[in-house]
Write an enzyme that holds these catalytic residues in place. Structure first.
Site: not given
Ligand code: ADP
Ligand code: TRP
Length: 342
Positions: A121, A208, A211
């Protein structure tokens, strides 16, 4: 009771699901299906909706409320049986956040700094909150609160389960001597999806499915919208008659999620052989839509029924929370006492 231990002998299955919108095929095959399959195994089963974890990313209170309902309905529609598995909201068990503090005090900064998901992240430019940093401690508290022994998770959560093992071990090493049996927390084991394809379901672009990448197919999509979603699966301009390596045909990977082995082998062989009997990409798409309708059709209907009766849904979650709280407060009490509080 297990010999000398504060928990009983049998397995306790536990997993958490983030309420982050509708479920896609990756969520289903990578996570949800494992949860549903495991409820048939002997032992206790706890499944919860990780609404506290969702606060590390969610900004919209109304959307969060809706997403929590959506997850509960999705699981129940797909066959989670509240008589066999305890389904509840994470936030309905406040003891977990107290256990989180006890674990935080035995967890080194270095352990959290090594978390892949946190580092990813940061690498994507997310400005981290303290909550995002300590996410794995809350997750460890979730796991340890219920004496979980088996934690079915997606591949991306494997390290978090290992961190829960480390935290249990640190706490036991520091305080175990003061309790009978020498352990306060039970060691959990992660369990990954059996097949690699399930561990990393591709999206319509071959990356992959996620969302975040906008390459998803929702499991409850139907009719024209489903056809359209399946229509987006990446193909190329080769003619059906041209022999192809099945490994390079993305649609076959999707079909592999649904079809039994003999049928799948037959499609693969016909794609490989080419010639006049070889299926075109259009045929594969039609078969995929059929297979998805067969797999999810009944659940789509149950979902609509459940959405129409929110009272019943609330009752299920409330009953689940009662059972979960009882277990978590036992564990919390044990941990407090071991640490010299109470
Ligand atoms: P997304 O990447 O769409 O945001 P989440 O991170 O909310 O998905 O995933 C929830 C669960 O579903 C996780 O346990 C994860 O392992 C599993 N999962 C998500 N995408 C996939 C995928 N493409 N293949 C296998 N499992 C997946
Ligand atoms: N972090 C998990 C995910 O994103 C959700 C989760 C929260 C979880 N607490 C857990 C999973 C405890 C297993 C056990 O998918």
């Amino acid at each position: 009771m297990a010999a000398g231990k504060p928990w009983s002998e049998g397995n306790v299955f536990l997993s958490g699901i983030q309420p982050s919108g509708q479920a896609h095929l990756g969520n289903y095959f990578g996570a949800i299906r494992q949860h549903l399959v495991s409820q048939d195994e002997a032992g206790e089963h706890f499944y919860f909706i990780a609404d506290l974890h969702a606060l590390t990313t969610s900004r919209d209170p109304e959307a969060l409320r809706e997403n929590v309902v959506d997850v509960a309905v999705t699981y129940l529609a797909l066959g989670l049986d509240p008589e066999r598995a305890v389904l509840f909201r994470q936030s309905d068990v406040p003891e977990v956040t107290e256990i989180q503090w006890l674990l935080a005090c035995v967890t080194g900064m270095g352990l959290l700094e090594r978390a892949h998901s946190y580092k990813d992240k940061l690498a994507h430019g997310v400005k981290p909150s303290v909550g995002l940093f300590t996410y794995p401690i809350l997750m460890a508290a979730d796991i340890l609160a219920y004496d979980a022994s088996v934690v079915p998770v997606g591949k991306d959560q494997k390290q978090h389960v290992e961190m829960a093992q480390d935290m249990a071990q640190s706490f036991n090493a520091r305080y175990g001597a003061s309790v009978e049996g020498g352990e306060v927390f039970r060691r959990p084991e992660g369990r990954l999806p059996a097949a690699e394809l399930f561990a990393k379901v591709p999206g319509v672009d071959g990356e992959k499915m996620s969302k975040t990448y906008g390459n998803t197919i929702w499991i409850f999509e139907e009719g024209k919208k489903l056809k359209k979603a399946v229509g987006r699966i990446l193909t190329d301009s080769r003619e059906p008659a041209e022999p192809k390596d099945p490994a390079g045909v993305l649609l076959l990977d999707f079909l592999a999620l649904f079809l039994d082995e003999p049928e799948l082998a037959d499609w693969r062989e016909r794609v490989r052989a080419g010639g006049p009997d070889a299926p075109g990409y259009g045929h594969l798409k039609v078969r995929l839509v059929e297979a998805m309708d067969a797999a999810f059709g009944p659940a789509r209907e149950r979902r609509l029924e459940l959405l129409a009766d929110r009272g019943e849904l609330e009752a299920v979650l409330r009953r689940g929370a009662e059972v979960a709280r009882e277990r978590a407060s036992c564990t919390l009490d044990r941990a407090y006492r071991a640490a010299g509080i109470r």
